[in-house]
Design a protein around this motif. Structure first.
Motif, PDB file in Angstrom:
ATOM      1  N   ARG A 107     -12.299   0.704   9.199  1.00 47.92           N
ATOM      2  CA  ARG A 107     -12.464   1.750   8.187  1.00 47.92           C
ATOM      3  C   ARG A 107     -13.888   2.304   8.194  1.00 47.92           C
ATOM      4  O   ARG A 107     -14.100   3.515   8.103  1.00 47.92           O
ATOM      5  CB  ARG A 107     -12.137   1.215   6.790  1.00 47.92           C
ATOM      6  CG  ARG A 107     -12.488   2.222   5.677  1.00 47.92           C
ATOM      7  CD  ARG A 107     -11.931   1.835   4.328  1.00 47.92           C
ATOM      8  NE  ARG A 107     -12.369   0.556   3.843  1.00 47.92           N
ATOM      9  CZ  ARG A 107     -13.519   0.329   3.184  1.00 47.92           C
ATOM     10  NH1 ARG A 107     -14.359   1.328   2.965  1.00 47.92           N
ATOM     11  NH2 ARG A 107     -13.830  -0.883   2.767  1.00 47.92           N
ATOM     12  N   ALA A 139       0.837  -1.205   0.000  1.00 52.58           N
ATOM     13  CA  ALA A 139       0.000   0.000   0.000  1.00 52.58           C
ATOM     14  C   ALA A 139       0.872   1.255   0.000  1.00 52.58           C
ATOM     15  O   ALA A 139       0.605   2.207  -0.737  1.00 52.58           O
ATOM     16  CB  ALA A 139      -0.927  -0.020   1.216  1.00 52.58           C
ATOM     17  N   ALA A 171      -6.177   5.342   2.804  1.00 57.20           N
ATOM     18  CA  ALA A 171      -5.027   4.506   3.177  1.00 57.20           C
ATOM     19  C   ALA A 171      -5.497   3.145   3.677  1.00 57.20           C
ATOM     20  O   ALA A 171      -4.939   2.099   3.304  1.00 57.20           O
ATOM     21  CB  ALA A 171      -4.179   5.215   4.234  1.00 57.20           C
ATOM     22  N   LEU A 172      -6.540   3.140   4.506  1.00 60.51           N
ATOM     23  CA  LEU A 172      -7.096   1.870   4.990  1.00 60.51           C
ATOM     24  C   LEU A 172      -7.626   1.045   3.819  1.00 60.51           C
ATOM     25  O   LEU A 172      -7.432  -0.178   3.760  1.00 60.51           O
ATOM     26  CB  LEU A 172      -8.230   2.145   5.986  1.00 60.51           C
ATOM     27  CG  LEU A 172      -7.803   2.694   7.349  1.00 60.51           C
ATOM     28  CD1 LEU A 172      -9.005   3.234   8.114  1.00 60.51           C
ATOM     29  CD2 LEU A 172      -7.106   1.610   8.180  1.00 60.51           C
ATOM     30  N   GLN A 173      -8.260   1.727   2.888  1.00 58.26           N
ATOM     31  CA  GLN A 173      -8.814   1.055   1.712  1.00 58.26           C
ATOM     32  C   GLN A 173      -7.701   0.409   0.868  1.00 58.26           C
ATOM     33  O   GLN A 173      -7.836  -0.720   0.409  1.00 58.26           O
ATOM     34  CB  GLN A 173      -9.545   2.093   0.863  1.00 58.26           C
ATOM     35  CG  GLN A 173     -10.796   1.600   0.232  1.00 58.26           C
ATOM     36  CD  GLN A 173     -11.798   2.752   0.038  1.00 58.26           C
ATOM     37  OE1 GLN A 173     -11.445   3.935   0.168  1.00 58.26           O
ATOM     38  NE2 GLN A 173     -13.024   2.401  -0.286  1.00 58.26           N
ATOM     39  N   ALA A 174      -6.610   1.125   0.701  1.00 57.09           N
ATOM     40  CA  ALA A 174      -5.498   0.594  -0.095  1.00 57.09           C
ATOM     41  C   ALA A 174      -4.917  -0.658   0.558  1.00 57.09           C
ATOM     42  O   ALA A 174      -4.607  -1.639  -0.128  1.00 57.09           O
ATOM     43  CB  ALA A 174      -4.420   1.660  -0.259  1.00 57.09           C
ATOM     44  N   LEU A 176     -10.192  -4.958   9.513  1.00 58.47           N
ATOM     45  CA  LEU A 176      -9.729  -3.716   8.901  1.00 58.47           C
ATOM     46  C   LEU A 176     -10.903  -2.965   8.262  1.00 58.47           C
ATOM     47  O   LEU A 176     -11.007  -1.731   8.377  1.00 58.47           O
ATOM     48  CB  LEU A 176      -8.676  -4.067   7.839  1.00 58.47           C
ATOM     49  CG  LEU A 176      -7.704  -2.984   7.419  1.00 58.47           C
ATOM     50  CD1 LEU A 176      -6.993  -2.373   8.606  1.00 58.47           C
ATOM     51  CD2 LEU A 176      -6.672  -3.577   6.447  1.00 58.47           C
ATOM     52  N   GLU A 211      -6.488  -2.709   2.597  1.00 56.97           N
ATOM     53  CA  GLU A 211      -7.481  -3.782   2.434  1.00 56.97           C
ATOM     54  C   GLU A 211      -7.377  -4.398   1.044  1.00 56.97           C
ATOM     55  O   GLU A 211      -7.462  -5.617   0.889  1.00 56.97           O
ATOM     56  CB  GLU A 211      -8.888  -3.197   2.566  1.00 56.97           C
ATOM     57  CG  GLU A 211      -9.466  -3.187   3.953  1.00 56.97           C
ATOM     58  CD  GLU A 211     -10.779  -2.391   3.953  1.00 56.97           C
ATOM     59  OE1 GLU A 211     -10.728  -1.250   4.450  1.00 56.97           O
ATOM     60  OE2 GLU A 211     -11.792  -2.881   3.432  1.00 56.97           O
TER      61      GLU A 211
END
Lengths: 282, 282
Positions: free
Chosen positions: A253, A198, B241-244, A249, B246
């Motif tokens: 989110r 990431a 950032a959390l999405q990336a 996670l 994941e």
């Protein structure tokens, strides 16, 4: 340990002089054991010779034990060839991070009586002979997984060898080992790789991480070959673990995005309690 | 630094004697600066007094600088009250992990000229006065974020104070700070919490982790209140950032589940290259 059964280990062949095999070679040689070795990398073998740690194995030496210290997949490929060189050998161990497949293979090859699957919790993100060092196993747990046929002498010798290296042997079932390690080791490694991926995707260099971020990303410096092998070999146990982490996670989110502040704090507090209970053991 | 503008700091009020404020108090006092302090926890204040580090602040002392060393949300709540006690004060800094909201608040309160948003990269998973210690900031980066009105004297004094504490000041924009920290710090913290949550859900104790897993889970021992605050305050930068992360994790799981061994190895190798390029800086 039954001293009648175990007359001790005087000579060992180590197949693979990487971080694990190289470190075993150093410590076994230092304890007066004759170490013979093989590595696909001639430079590693030459370095071990020049440092007086090991001689190249010719497979006509009298060997008490054979250690296969190769990545999971390479160990599975090597095992049938080693099985042909077992005259007089009383113990054969591996040192890989998964145990079901190799224990099963040893049993299927008819060398189950002398085989003890071994997994020392002493790897780090270094790899290769140059990363190997004396004392790597001091105080480390090592899981020992018998085959259905492992004999008392082989188990006693395996415990003797790992104890000699300073490790703390724990006998466990290969199936249970792989399920637990999927959560306690394989999942953290792949999470660390996911974080690195990431960050790389966002164009953020590793050097920009603070001390906390560096801890979480540290395992992303591990060997890609080794960890692709481990993941493939333990896929059925690992997939549910990866799924559980993704779900946690995603839930976090969702709380962040929706402004569920108190809910997020409570979720984090539960995790902190889980962590804190064990802080003293760190 | 302009020595004419900066006559140096002789006295400081520190609001909040936790890990950051307590460590600042210890080091500033040791360098001969008069430290006055407040904490909602009387025990922390009493300990600081008994150790000769700080006196309780009465807000009638001549103060050169004020430090707000509180969690993000508490700092935002405290700032308007501090803004009323700024007679003669030449510098006010905070020490929180997000910078946009506090820099904006200082500007809105009319104290922008004397305010320098500060974020030392020196936290760890400890918290509170008992976790504070001398030398916490030695060698640590500290981000300094001016308001639109921050004056030369305030910036010079802020750099002087952090340098005196052993930190390495880097001036940066608050907006850019929060975007980058979402990736380099806030994401790793929440990943560590997600790992802890997954393990707790599976009934696996922290003590079962090996050394690698413990690294990745270490930040799950951080303060839940502090991190819920940070996540809320930086939600818009943190959610992508959390999405990336994941998405990376989901892609890895898909490769593991589908047996795409070579593809997984290549993905891990790219991440390892990203990590390895920077290993020397660790």
């Amino acid at each position: 340990m039954d001293r009648e059964q175990s007359a001790g280990i005087g000579s060992v062949a180590i197949v693979g002089l990487g971080l694990i095999g190289g470190s075993m070679a150093r410590d076994l040689a230092a304890r007066g054991i004759r170490v013979f070795a093989w590595d696909r990398d001639n430079a590693a073998l030459r370095a071990a010779m020049e440092q007086g740690i090991a001689q190249p194995v010719l497979w006509n030496e009298p060997l008490d034990a054979i250690v296969i210290a190769l990545p999971v997949r390479a160990a599975l490929e090597m095992l049938p060839r080693i099985a042909l060189k077992m005259d007089g050998v009383r113990l054969i161990v591996d040192a890989g991070s998964t145990k079901r497949s190799i224990v099963h293979a040893a049993q299927a090859l008819g060398i189950g009586e002398r085989f003890v699957g071994s997994h020392p919790l002493a790897g780090d993100h270094g790899s290769g002979w140059n990363a190997s060092r004396a004392g790597l196993f001091t105080g480390a747990r090592v899981f020992l997984c018998p085959t259905p046929s492992t004999g008392g002498e082989a188990m006693a010798l395996a415990k003797e060898m790992w104890t000699m290296l300073g490790a703390r042997p724990e006998e466990t079932d290969a199936e249970e080992h792989d399920r637990r390690l999927a959560w306690t080791s394989h999942l953290p490694h792949l999470l660390s790789f996911a974080l690195g991926g990431a960050l790389a995707g966002e164009g953020i260099a590793h050097g920009e991480l603070g001390p906390g971020g560096r801890d979480v990303a540290r395992l992303a410096g591990s060997s890609p070959e080794m960890w692709a092998d481990i993941a493939a070999d333990n896929a059925d146990a690992l997939v549910p673990a990866l799924q559980a982490a993704e779900e946690k996670l995603r839930a976090i989110r969702h709380m962040v995005a929706s402004g569920y502040h108190a809910q997020l704090r409570d979720v984090l507090a539960d995790v902190r309690d889980w962590h804190g209970q064990w802080m003293g053991h760190d």
